[in-house]
Design a protein around this motif. Structure first.
Motif, PDB file in Angstrom:
ATOM      1  N   GLY A 215       0.836  -1.196   0.000  1.00 53.66           N
ATOM      2  CA  GLY A 215       0.000   0.000   0.000  1.00 53.66           C
ATOM      3  C   GLY A 215       0.866   1.238   0.000  1.00 53.66           C
ATOM      4  N   TYR A 216       0.598   2.151   0.905  1.00 56.88           N
ATOM      5  CA  TYR A 216       1.395   3.369   0.971  1.00 56.88           C
ATOM      6  C   TYR A 216       1.527   3.859   2.411  1.00 56.88           C
ATOM      7  CZ  TYR A 216      -2.951   6.088   1.496  1.00 56.88           C
ATOM      8  OH  TYR A 216      -4.141   6.591   1.943  1.00 56.88           O
ATOM      9  N   PHE A 217       2.487   4.780   2.575  1.00 52.53           N
ATOM     10  CA  PHE A 217       2.708   5.459   3.842  1.00 52.53           C
ATOM     11  C   PHE A 217       3.119   6.884   3.530  1.00 52.53           C
ATOM     12  CE2 PHE A 217       5.700   7.253   6.852  1.00 52.53           C
ATOM     13  CZ  PHE A 217       5.028   7.122   8.056  1.00 52.53           C
ATOM     14  N   PHE A 218       2.636   7.828   4.331  1.00 58.01           N
ATOM     15  CA  PHE A 218       3.148   9.191   4.238  1.00 58.01           C
ATOM     16  C   PHE A 218       2.968   9.899   5.567  1.00 58.01           C
ATOM     17  CE2 PHE A 218      -1.284   9.878   3.063  1.00 58.01           C
ATOM     18  CZ  PHE A 218      -1.617  11.093   3.636  1.00 58.01           C
ATOM     19  N   GLU A 219       3.793  10.895   5.765  1.00 57.01           N
ATOM     20  CA  GLU A 219       3.718  11.716   6.966  1.00 57.01           C
ATOM     21  C   GLU A 219       2.753  12.862   6.658  1.00 57.01           C
ATOM     22  OE1 GLU A 219       7.218  14.268   8.261  1.00 57.01           O
ATOM     23  OE2 GLU A 219       7.307  12.579   9.673  1.00 57.01           O
ATOM     24  N   SER A 220       1.632  12.944   7.387  1.00 55.06           N
ATOM     25  CA  SER A 220       0.638  13.982   7.105  1.00 55.06           C
ATOM     26  C   SER A 220       0.872  15.254   7.922  1.00 55.06           C
ATOM     27  CB  SER A 220      -0.782  13.461   7.343  1.00 55.06           C
ATOM     28  OG  SER A 220      -0.961  13.094   8.694  1.00 55.06           O
ATOM     29  N   TYR A 221       1.621  15.148   8.990  1.00 58.92           N
ATOM     30  CA  TYR A 221       1.926  16.342   9.772  1.00 58.92           C
ATOM     31  C   TYR A 221       3.210  16.139  10.541  1.00 58.92           C
ATOM     32  CZ  TYR A 221       1.635  20.165  13.097  1.00 58.92           C
ATOM     33  OH  TYR A 221       1.914  21.283  13.830  1.00 58.92           O
ATOM     34  N   ASN A 222       4.068  17.149  10.489  1.00 57.94           N
ATOM     35  CA  ASN A 222       5.303  17.178  11.258  1.00 57.94           C
ATOM     36  C   ASN A 222       5.507  18.633  11.657  1.00 57.94           C
ATOM     37  OD1 ASN A 222       8.168  17.692  11.733  1.00 57.94           O
ATOM     38  ND2 ASN A 222       8.503  15.580  11.062  1.00 57.94           N
TER      39      ASN A 222
END
Length: 185
Positions: free
Chosen positions: A24-31
């Motif tokens: 699937g996928y992964f991402f950082e939505s907030y940092n």
């Protein structure tokens, strides 16, 4: 992450770096640090989520000071056309709007600082929409502008006559009324 700043000062479209593979996928939505380095300095205190069907228009909404809100918005599911209108009377772009497509495919996010009205229309069969706010909701500070205001002339990307709008959003005043008594200075 890519941070795009359109012509209207303060607005930022964020495109995360998405890592995809067979799972699937992964991402950082907030940092917080990455966002602050890009000029987004907000202490988010409330998360909201809505579900809407195709052709729904929600907006144009704002919270007047001292309860004004900056928002970080995204479509978790589906596709929306997201719009922000500059309500800051001292701004050179006062009364102008900017729109961006947010979807589960592009995973873009849209940062809208205080001093803007906000709304969106649903382009897919349905959408789950999320927003982080940097101030708590206050009913007495709630305001809005009529979504189909002729001066603003927003293209909601919904077939004319096919839009679904609640009675409250249909009752908001025209932008001209707001211009005579602005809330944001």
């Amino acid at each position: 992450m890519d941070f795009f700043k359109p012509e209207i000062e303060g607005l930022i479209v964020i495109t995360p770096k998405i890592f995809k593979d067979e799972r699937g996928y992964f991402f950082e939505s907030y940092n917080k640090k990455v966002f602050e380095d890009a000029g987004i300095v907000s202490n988010f205190v409330q998360d909201n989520q809505s579900f809407s069907v195709k052709n729904v228009i929600r907006g144009l909404h704002f919270q007047a000071p001292p309860h004004a809100q900056a928002k970080l918005v995204r479509a978790q599911r589906g596709k929306v056309w997201d719009v922000a209108v500059d309500l800051r009377p001292q701004s050179k772009t006062f009364g102008q709007w900017f729109g961006v497509e947010l979807s589960e495919e592009n995973q873009k996010m849209f940062y809208i600082p205080r001093g803007f009205a906000h709304g969106f229309s649903v382009l897919s069969e349905s959408a789950v929409f999320q927003y982080k706010c940097d101030n708590f909701y206050n009913k007495e500070s709630e305001g809005g502008i009529l979504y189909n205001d002729a001066v603003l002339n927003i293209d909601w990307k919904v077939p004319f006559g096919g839009e679904i709008v609640n009675e409250k959003d249909k009752s908001y005043p025209w932008f001209e009324v707001y211009k005579k008594q602005p809330f944001f200075n």
